[in-house]
Design an enzyme around this catalytic site. Structure first.
Site, PDB file in Angstrom:
ATOM      1  N   ASP A 171       0.868  -1.178   0.000  1.00  0.00           N
ATOM      2  CA  ASP A 171       0.000   0.000   0.000  1.00  0.00           C
ATOM      3  C   ASP A 171       0.907   1.231   0.000  1.00  0.00           C
ATOM      4  O   ASP A 171       1.492   1.590   1.016  1.00  0.00           O
ATOM      5  CB  ASP A 171      -0.895  -0.023   1.247  1.00  0.00           C
ATOM      6  CG  ASP A 171      -1.724   1.246   1.416  1.00  0.00           C
ATOM      7  OD1 ASP A 171      -1.559   2.188   0.614  1.00  0.00           O
ATOM      8  OD2 ASP A 171      -2.516   1.305   2.376  1.00  0.00           O
TER       9      ASP A 171
ATOM     10  N   GLN B 232       0.713   6.457   1.155  1.00  0.00           N
ATOM     11  CA  GLN B 232       1.411   7.494   1.914  1.00  0.00           C
ATOM     12  C   GLN B 232       2.883   7.610   1.537  1.00  0.00           C
ATOM     13  O   GLN B 232       3.614   8.386   2.160  1.00  0.00           O
ATOM     14  CB  GLN B 232       1.279   7.215   3.416  1.00  0.00           C
ATOM     15  CG  GLN B 232      -0.137   7.247   3.944  1.00  0.00           C
ATOM     16  CD  GLN B 232      -0.747   8.639   3.913  1.00  0.00           C
ATOM     17  OE1 GLN B 232      -0.043   9.646   3.910  1.00  0.00           O
ATOM     18  NE2 GLN B 232      -2.070   8.712   3.880  1.00  0.00           N
TER      19      GLN B 232
END
Length: 420
Positions: free
Chosen positions: A208, A211
Protein backbone atom coordinates in the site's frame (compact mmCIF):
# COMPACT_ATOMS: atom_id res chain seq x y z
CA UNK A 1 8.71 36.03 7.67
CA UNK A 2 8.92 36.07 3.90
CA UNK A 3 5.95 35.31 1.64
CA UNK A 4 5.32 31.85 0.14
CA UNK A 5 8.16 31.05 -2.20
CA UNK A 6 10.85 32.10 0.27
CA UNK A 7 14.29 30.50 0.42
CA UNK A 8 14.36 28.04 3.31
CA UNK A 9 17.55 28.01 5.36
CA UNK A 10 16.62 24.56 6.68
CA UNK A 11 16.50 22.90 3.28
CA UNK A 12 18.49 25.20 1.04
CA UNK A 13 15.96 25.42 -1.74
CA UNK A 14 12.92 27.40 -2.78
CA UNK A 15 9.51 26.55 -1.38
CA UNK A 16 6.67 25.94 -3.85
CA UNK A 17 3.64 27.27 -1.97
CA UNK A 18 2.95 29.87 -4.67
CA UNK A 19 2.16 27.03 -7.12
CA UNK A 20 -0.90 26.04 -5.04
CA UNK A 21 -3.71 28.61 -5.36
CA UNK A 22 -5.71 27.41 -2.36
CA UNK A 23 -2.84 28.21 0.01
CA UNK A 24 -3.46 31.92 -0.62
CA UNK A 25 -6.94 31.84 0.91
CA UNK A 26 -7.80 32.81 4.46
CA UNK A 27 -9.52 30.59 7.01
CA UNK A 28 -11.43 32.54 9.64
CA UNK A 29 -9.35 35.54 8.67
CA UNK A 30 -6.07 33.68 9.27
CA UNK A 31 -3.40 32.36 6.92
CA UNK A 32 -4.23 28.80 5.90
CA UNK A 33 -1.79 26.38 7.50
CA UNK A 34 -2.59 23.14 5.73
CA UNK A 35 -1.27 20.13 7.66
CA UNK A 36 -3.77 17.49 6.53
CA UNK A 37 -1.78 16.17 3.60
CA UNK A 38 -2.07 12.57 4.75
CA UNK A 39 -5.79 12.82 3.98
CA UNK A 40 -5.36 14.68 0.70
CA UNK A 41 -2.82 17.06 -0.77
CA UNK A 42 -3.57 20.39 -2.39
CA UNK A 43 -3.30 20.73 -6.16
CA UNK A 44 -0.82 22.86 -8.11
CA UNK A 45 -2.01 25.12 -10.90
CA UNK A 46 -0.55 22.77 -13.50
CA UNK A 47 -2.84 19.93 -12.37
CA UNK A 48 -5.91 22.17 -12.21
CA UNK A 49 -5.13 23.50 -15.70
CA UNK A 50 -4.56 20.02 -17.13
CA UNK A 51 -8.05 18.84 -16.15
CA UNK A 52 -9.64 22.10 -17.28
CA UNK A 53 -7.84 21.99 -20.63
CA UNK A 54 -8.96 18.43 -21.28
CA UNK A 55 -12.63 19.28 -20.77
CA UNK A 56 -12.30 22.51 -22.74
CA UNK A 57 -10.25 21.27 -25.68
CA UNK A 58 -10.13 17.47 -25.90
CA UNK A 59 -13.13 15.89 -24.17
CA UNK A 60 -14.21 12.62 -25.78
CA UNK A 61 -14.53 8.98 -24.80
CA UNK A 62 -11.53 6.78 -25.39
CA UNK A 63 -10.43 3.58 -27.15
CA UNK A 64 -13.53 2.93 -29.29
CA UNK A 65 -13.92 6.13 -31.27
CA UNK A 66 -12.57 6.65 -34.79
CA UNK A 67 -12.95 10.43 -34.76
CA UNK A 68 -10.10 12.80 -34.01
CA UNK A 69 -11.17 13.88 -30.54
CA UNK A 70 -11.55 10.29 -29.37
CA UNK A 71 -8.17 9.35 -30.74
CA UNK A 72 -6.57 12.39 -29.10
CA UNK A 73 -8.23 11.64 -25.74
CA UNK A 74 -7.04 8.03 -26.02
CA UNK A 75 -3.50 9.20 -26.65
CA UNK A 76 -3.61 11.45 -23.58
CA UNK A 77 -5.03 8.67 -21.42
CA UNK A 78 -2.46 6.11 -22.51
CA UNK A 79 0.32 8.68 -22.13
CA UNK A 80 -0.85 8.97 -18.52
CA UNK A 81 -0.40 5.22 -18.12
CA UNK A 82 3.15 5.52 -19.40
CA UNK A 83 3.78 8.37 -16.91
CA UNK A 84 2.71 6.09 -14.05
CA UNK A 85 4.82 3.23 -15.40
CA UNK A 86 7.89 5.46 -15.50
CA UNK A 87 7.11 6.99 -12.10
CA UNK A 88 7.06 3.53 -10.47
CA UNK A 89 9.74 2.10 -12.79
CA UNK A 90 7.46 -0.75 -13.78
CA UNK A 91 8.78 -2.95 -16.57
CA UNK A 92 5.92 -2.35 -19.03
CA UNK A 93 2.84 -0.15 -19.33
CA UNK A 94 0.52 -3.18 -19.38
CA UNK A 95 1.37 -3.67 -15.70
CA UNK A 96 -0.47 -0.43 -14.80
CA UNK A 97 -4.24 -0.53 -14.17
CA UNK A 98 -6.12 2.67 -13.42
CA UNK A 99 -8.52 2.55 -10.48
CA UNK A 100 -10.43 5.05 -8.35
CA UNK A 101 -7.61 4.93 -5.83
CA UNK A 102 -5.76 2.77 -3.34
CA UNK A 103 -8.92 1.29 -1.83
CA UNK A 104 -10.29 0.11 -5.15
CA UNK A 105 -6.90 -1.23 -6.22
CA UNK A 106 -6.61 -3.38 -3.09
CA UNK A 107 -10.15 -4.63 -3.57
CA UNK A 108 -9.35 -5.47 -7.18
CA UNK A 109 -6.45 -7.68 -6.10
CA UNK A 110 -8.47 -9.22 -3.28
CA UNK A 111 -11.33 -10.15 -5.59
CA UNK A 112 -9.50 -11.05 -8.80
CA UNK A 113 -6.35 -12.64 -7.39
CA UNK A 114 -7.66 -13.66 -3.97
CA UNK A 115 -10.79 -15.52 -5.04
CA UNK A 116 -8.87 -17.67 -7.48
CA UNK A 117 -5.70 -18.25 -5.46
CA UNK A 118 -6.79 -18.55 -1.82
CA UNK A 119 -8.28 -21.64 -0.21
CA UNK A 120 -9.26 -22.67 3.34
CA UNK A 121 -6.33 -22.51 5.74
CA UNK A 122 -4.22 -20.21 3.56
CA UNK A 123 -2.73 -17.26 5.45
CA UNK A 124 -2.56 -13.55 4.67
CA UNK A 125 -0.06 -11.57 6.72
CA UNK A 126 -0.86 -7.94 7.53
CA UNK A 127 0.91 -5.52 9.83
CA UNK A 128 -0.51 -3.96 12.97
CA UNK A 129 -0.30 -0.50 11.42
CA UNK A 130 -2.50 -1.04 8.36
CA UNK A 131 -5.17 1.37 7.13
CA UNK A 132 -8.66 -0.13 7.14
CA UNK A 133 -8.45 -0.28 3.34
CA UNK A 134 -5.72 -2.89 3.70
CA UNK A 135 -7.59 -4.87 6.35
CA UNK A 136 -11.27 -5.06 5.46
CA UNK A 137 -10.88 -6.37 1.87
CA UNK A 138 -8.78 -9.26 3.17
CA UNK A 139 -11.32 -10.00 5.89
CA UNK A 140 -14.04 -10.09 3.26
CA UNK A 141 -12.07 -12.36 0.94
CA UNK A 142 -11.12 -14.54 3.92
CA UNK A 143 -14.81 -15.05 4.70
CA UNK A 144 -15.36 -16.15 1.10
CA UNK A 145 -12.31 -18.40 0.69
CA UNK A 146 -11.52 -19.65 4.18
CA UNK A 147 -8.15 -17.87 4.28
CA UNK A 148 -7.13 -16.43 7.66
CA UNK A 149 -5.28 -13.28 8.69
CA UNK A 150 -2.05 -13.13 10.65
CA UNK A 151 -0.79 -9.83 12.07
CA UNK A 152 2.78 -8.61 12.57
CA UNK A 153 2.94 -6.67 15.87
CA UNK A 154 4.47 -3.21 16.17
CA UNK A 155 6.77 -1.84 18.85
CA UNK A 156 6.23 1.10 21.17
CA UNK A 157 8.13 3.24 18.65
CA UNK A 158 5.78 2.13 15.89
CA UNK A 159 8.18 -0.18 14.07
CA UNK A 160 7.39 -3.63 12.74
CA UNK A 161 8.65 -6.56 14.78
CA UNK A 162 10.64 -8.15 11.98
CA UNK A 163 11.58 -11.15 14.11
CA UNK A 164 7.90 -11.88 14.65
CA UNK A 165 7.29 -11.38 10.93
CA UNK A 166 9.86 -14.02 10.08
CA UNK A 167 8.20 -16.46 12.44
CA UNK A 168 4.74 -15.82 10.93
CA UNK A 169 5.92 -16.72 7.44
CA UNK A 170 5.35 -20.34 6.62
CA UNK A 171 4.15 -22.84 4.00
CA UNK A 172 0.57 -21.60 4.30
CA UNK A 173 1.47 -17.92 3.74
CA UNK A 174 0.09 -16.86 0.37
CA UNK A 175 0.18 -13.08 0.62
CA UNK A 176 1.80 -10.32 2.66
CA UNK A 177 -0.09 -7.01 2.44
CA UNK A 178 1.70 -4.11 4.10
CA UNK A 179 1.88 -0.31 4.07
CA UNK A 180 4.98 1.28 2.62
CA UNK A 181 4.42 4.21 5.00
CA UNK A 182 1.98 4.16 7.92
CA UNK A 183 -0.68 6.85 7.62
CA UNK A 184 -1.11 6.97 11.42
CA UNK A 185 2.51 6.79 12.53
CA UNK A 186 4.66 7.86 9.60
CA UNK A 187 6.77 4.70 9.87
CA UNK A 188 8.59 3.76 6.67
CA UNK A 189 8.62 -0.02 6.50
CA UNK A 190 11.59 -2.04 5.13
CA UNK A 191 9.70 -3.18 2.05
CA UNK A 192 12.60 -4.75 0.17
CA UNK A 193 13.43 -6.97 3.15
CA UNK A 194 9.75 -7.79 3.71
CA UNK A 195 9.50 -8.84 0.06
CA UNK A 196 12.72 -10.87 0.19
CA UNK A 197 11.53 -12.92 3.13
CA UNK A 198 8.02 -13.37 1.72
CA UNK A 199 9.31 -14.58 -1.63
CA UNK A 200 11.65 -16.99 0.12
CA UNK A 201 8.53 -18.47 1.75
CA UNK A 202 6.70 -18.64 -1.58
CA UNK A 203 4.31 -15.76 -0.83
CA UNK A 204 3.30 -12.75 -2.90
CA UNK A 205 3.51 -9.17 -1.58
CA UNK A 206 1.11 -6.26 -2.00
CA UNK A 207 2.37 -2.83 -0.92
CA UNK A 208 0.00 0.00 0.00
CA UNK A 209 1.91 3.01 -1.30
CA UNK A 210 -0.74 5.66 -0.63
CA UNK A 211 1.41 7.49 1.91
CA UNK A 212 4.74 6.88 0.17
CA UNK A 213 4.56 8.07 -3.41
CA UNK A 214 4.40 11.79 -2.59
CA UNK A 215 7.37 11.65 -0.24
CA UNK A 216 10.01 9.45 -1.84
CA UNK A 217 11.00 7.84 -5.11
CA UNK A 218 9.42 4.41 -5.61
CA UNK A 219 10.98 1.71 -7.76
CA UNK A 220 8.79 -1.39 -7.85
CA UNK A 221 11.45 -3.44 -9.58
CA UNK A 222 14.01 -2.62 -6.90
CA UNK A 223 11.47 -3.36 -4.15
CA UNK A 224 10.58 -6.63 -5.85
CA UNK A 225 6.90 -6.46 -4.84
CA UNK A 226 4.17 -8.21 -6.78
CA UNK A 227 1.52 -5.51 -6.38
CA UNK A 228 1.84 -1.80 -5.57
CA UNK A 229 -1.11 0.57 -5.17
CA UNK A 230 -1.52 4.31 -4.69
CA UNK A 231 -3.99 7.21 -4.96
CA UNK A 232 -3.56 10.31 -7.09
CA UNK A 233 -5.10 12.71 -4.61
CA UNK A 234 -2.29 12.11 -2.10
CA UNK A 235 0.22 12.91 -4.88
CA UNK A 236 -1.04 16.45 -5.66
CA UNK A 237 -3.38 14.95 -8.27
CA UNK A 238 -7.17 14.69 -8.59
CA UNK A 239 -9.47 12.65 -6.39
CA UNK A 240 -11.10 9.53 -7.82
CA UNK A 241 -8.01 8.28 -9.63
CA UNK A 242 -5.25 5.87 -8.62
CA UNK A 243 -3.29 2.97 -9.96
CA UNK A 244 -2.43 -0.66 -9.42
CA UNK A 245 0.92 -2.01 -10.48
CA UNK A 246 0.98 -5.80 -10.82
CA UNK A 247 3.66 -8.03 -12.28
CA UNK A 248 2.77 -8.94 -15.84
CA UNK A 249 2.53 -12.69 -15.33
CA UNK A 250 0.25 -12.27 -12.31
CA UNK A 251 -2.02 -9.72 -13.95
CA UNK A 252 -2.27 -11.81 -17.13
CA UNK A 253 -3.58 -14.77 -15.12
CA UNK A 254 -6.14 -12.75 -13.13
CA UNK A 255 -9.80 -12.79 -14.25
CA UNK A 256 -11.87 -9.60 -14.59
CA UNK A 257 -13.42 -8.30 -11.41
CA UNK A 258 -16.03 -6.06 -13.05
CA UNK A 259 -17.94 -6.51 -16.28
CA UNK A 260 -18.96 -3.90 -18.82
CA UNK A 261 -17.80 -1.96 -21.81
CA UNK A 262 -14.18 -1.78 -22.97
CA UNK A 263 -13.05 -4.80 -20.98
CA UNK A 264 -14.27 -7.33 -23.55
CA UNK A 265 -13.12 -8.80 -26.82
CA UNK A 266 -16.38 -10.47 -27.92
CA UNK A 267 -19.83 -10.72 -26.32
CA UNK A 268 -22.71 -13.05 -27.09
CA UNK A 269 -25.48 -14.37 -24.89
CA UNK A 270 -23.68 -17.68 -24.85
CA UNK A 271 -20.12 -16.56 -24.10
CA UNK A 272 -17.93 -13.51 -23.51
CA UNK A 273 -14.19 -13.26 -24.11
CA UNK A 274 -12.12 -10.61 -22.41
CA UNK A 275 -9.68 -7.95 -23.50
CA UNK A 276 -5.98 -8.16 -22.85
CA UNK A 277 -4.48 -6.48 -19.80
CA UNK A 278 -4.80 -3.77 -18.59
CA UNK A 279 -8.14 -3.03 -20.33
CA UNK A 280 -9.56 -6.24 -18.85
CA UNK A 281 -9.66 -4.48 -15.48
CA UNK A 282 -10.95 -1.08 -16.62
CA UNK A 283 -14.64 -1.67 -17.29
CA UNK A 284 -16.74 1.27 -18.41
CA UNK A 285 -15.76 4.86 -19.09
CA UNK A 286 -12.78 5.63 -16.86
CA UNK A 287 -11.82 8.88 -15.15
CA UNK A 288 -10.07 10.22 -18.24
CA UNK A 289 -9.58 13.74 -16.89
CA UNK A 290 -8.31 12.23 -13.64
CA UNK A 291 -5.63 10.27 -15.48
CA UNK A 292 -4.55 13.43 -17.28
CA UNK A 293 -4.48 15.33 -13.99
CA UNK A 294 -2.48 12.53 -12.38
CA UNK A 295 0.04 12.67 -15.22
CA UNK A 296 0.38 16.41 -14.64
CA UNK A 297 0.93 15.81 -10.92
CA UNK A 298 3.67 13.30 -11.68
CA UNK A 299 5.27 15.79 -14.05
CA UNK A 300 5.14 18.39 -11.29
CA UNK A 301 6.84 16.35 -8.57
CA UNK A 302 9.39 14.89 -10.95
CA UNK A 303 10.16 18.39 -12.15
CA UNK A 304 10.98 19.37 -8.58
CA UNK A 305 12.84 16.12 -7.97
CA UNK A 306 11.73 13.44 -5.52
CA UNK A 307 15.07 13.61 -3.73
CA UNK A 308 14.65 17.36 -3.15
CA UNK A 309 11.10 16.84 -1.91
CA UNK A 310 12.22 14.11 0.48
CA UNK A 311 15.09 16.21 1.83
CA UNK A 312 12.83 19.19 2.39
CA UNK A 313 10.16 17.18 4.18
CA UNK A 314 12.71 15.42 6.35
CA UNK A 315 14.08 18.79 7.46
CA UNK A 316 10.59 20.04 8.34
CA UNK A 317 9.80 16.73 10.07
CA UNK A 318 12.93 17.07 12.23
CA UNK A 319 12.07 20.69 13.03
CA UNK A 320 8.51 19.71 13.95
CA UNK A 321 9.52 16.67 15.99
CA UNK A 322 11.88 18.79 18.07
CA UNK A 323 9.33 21.58 18.53
CA UNK A 324 6.50 19.27 19.60
CA UNK A 325 8.72 17.17 21.87
CA UNK A 326 9.49 20.29 23.90
CA UNK A 327 5.82 20.98 24.65
CA UNK A 328 4.75 19.88 28.16
CA UNK A 329 1.92 17.37 28.21
CA UNK A 330 2.38 16.35 24.58
CA UNK A 331 3.28 12.78 23.59
CA UNK A 332 4.32 11.81 20.08
CA UNK A 333 2.77 8.56 18.84
CA UNK A 334 5.11 6.95 16.35
CA UNK A 335 8.80 7.63 16.79
CA UNK A 336 10.30 5.15 14.35
CA UNK A 337 13.86 5.68 13.27
CA UNK A 338 12.77 5.78 9.61
CA UNK A 339 9.78 8.10 9.23
CA UNK A 340 7.99 10.11 6.57
CA UNK A 341 6.39 13.49 7.21
CA UNK A 342 3.71 12.58 9.75
CA UNK A 343 3.48 13.94 13.30
CA UNK A 344 0.84 12.11 15.35
CA UNK A 345 0.43 13.12 18.97
CA UNK A 346 -1.84 13.37 21.96
CA UNK A 347 -2.04 16.30 24.37
CA UNK A 348 -2.82 15.59 28.00
CA UNK A 349 -6.32 16.69 28.97
CA UNK A 350 -7.44 17.65 25.44
CA UNK A 351 -9.34 15.31 23.14
CA UNK A 352 -7.90 15.30 19.60
CA UNK A 353 -11.22 16.49 18.19
CA UNK A 354 -11.27 19.46 20.56
CA UNK A 355 -7.70 20.27 19.64
CA UNK A 356 -8.52 20.11 15.95
CA UNK A 357 -11.45 22.47 16.43
CA UNK A 358 -9.35 25.00 18.34
CA UNK A 359 -6.58 24.85 15.75
CA UNK A 360 -9.15 25.51 13.03
CA UNK A 361 -9.95 28.85 14.64
CA UNK A 362 -6.32 29.73 13.93
CA UNK A 363 -6.55 28.64 10.29
CA UNK A 364 -4.66 25.41 10.98
CA UNK A 365 -5.96 22.23 9.32
CA UNK A 366 -4.98 18.93 10.92
CA UNK A 367 -6.66 15.52 11.14
CA UNK A 368 -8.04 14.24 14.45
CA UNK A 369 -9.32 10.75 15.22
CA UNK A 370 -8.32 7.17 14.46
CA UNK A 371 -7.24 7.91 10.86
CA UNK A 372 -8.90 4.72 9.57
CA UNK A 373 -6.34 2.79 11.60
CA UNK A 374 -8.27 1.71 14.68
CA UNK A 375 -5.96 -1.23 15.48
CA UNK A 376 -3.10 1.26 15.85
CA UNK A 377 -5.08 3.25 18.40
CA UNK A 378 -5.95 0.06 20.27
CA UNK A 379 -2.26 -0.85 20.33
CA UNK A 380 -1.42 2.43 22.10
CA UNK A 381 -4.51 2.48 24.31
CA UNK A 382 -5.85 5.77 22.98
CA UNK A 383 -9.06 6.77 21.18
CA UNK A 384 -7.22 8.72 18.54
CA UNK A 385 -4.49 11.21 17.81
CA UNK A 386 -4.02 14.65 16.36
CA UNK A 387 -2.09 14.28 13.13
CA UNK A 388 -0.12 16.95 11.32
CA UNK A 389 1.02 15.57 7.97
CA UNK A 390 3.53 17.39 5.81
CA UNK A 391 3.88 18.17 2.12
CA UNK A 392 6.42 19.88 -0.09
CA UNK A 393 4.77 23.30 0.45
CA UNK A 394 4.95 23.20 4.24
CA UNK A 395 7.70 25.10 6.04
CA UNK A 396 8.97 26.09 9.47
CA UNK A 397 6.30 28.79 9.78
CA UNK A 398 3.61 26.12 9.63
CA UNK A 399 5.22 24.22 12.48
CA UNK A 400 5.56 27.43 14.49
CA UNK A 401 1.85 28.14 13.93
CA UNK A 402 0.95 24.60 15.03
CA UNK A 403 2.95 24.95 18.22
CA UNK A 404 1.34 28.32 18.98
CA UNK A 405 -2.10 26.80 18.38
CA UNK A 406 -1.42 23.90 20.75
CA UNK A 407 -0.22 26.31 23.43
CA UNK A 408 -3.42 28.30 22.99
CA UNK A 409 -5.49 25.14 23.40
CA UNK A 410 -3.59 24.24 26.56
CA UNK A 411 -4.39 27.62 28.08
CA UNK A 412 -8.08 26.99 27.36
CA UNK A 413 -8.19 23.62 29.11
CA UNK A 414 -7.39 22.88 32.72
CA UNK A 415 -5.98 19.66 34.10
CA UNK A 416 -8.25 16.75 33.24
CA UNK A 417 -9.49 18.42 30.06
CA UNK A 418 -12.18 20.63 31.57
CA UNK A 419 -12.73 23.85 29.72
CA UNK A 420 -11.96 26.92 31.84
Amino acid sequence: MNAPGYFSPATGHLQQAADFPILARKIRGKRLVYLDNGATTQKPTSVIDAERDFYRDANANIHRGVHSLSQHATDLYEAGRERVRSFLNAGRSEEIVFTRGTTEAINLVAVSWGRTQLKPGDEIILSGMEHHSNIVPWQLIGEQTGAVLRVVPISDRGELDMEAYGKLLGPRTRLVAVAHVSNALGTVNPIAEIVRQAHAAGAKVLVDGAQAVAHQAVDVQALGCDFYVFSGHKLYGPTGIGALYARYELLSAMPPWQGGGDMIRTVSFERTTYADIPQRFEAGTPNIAGVIGLAAAIDYVQGLGMDRIAAHEQAILAYGTDALARLPGLRLIGTAHDKAGILSFVVEGIHPHDLGTILDTEGIAIRAGHHCAMPVMTRYGIPGTARASLALYNDERDIDALVAGILKAQTMFGKGGKHE
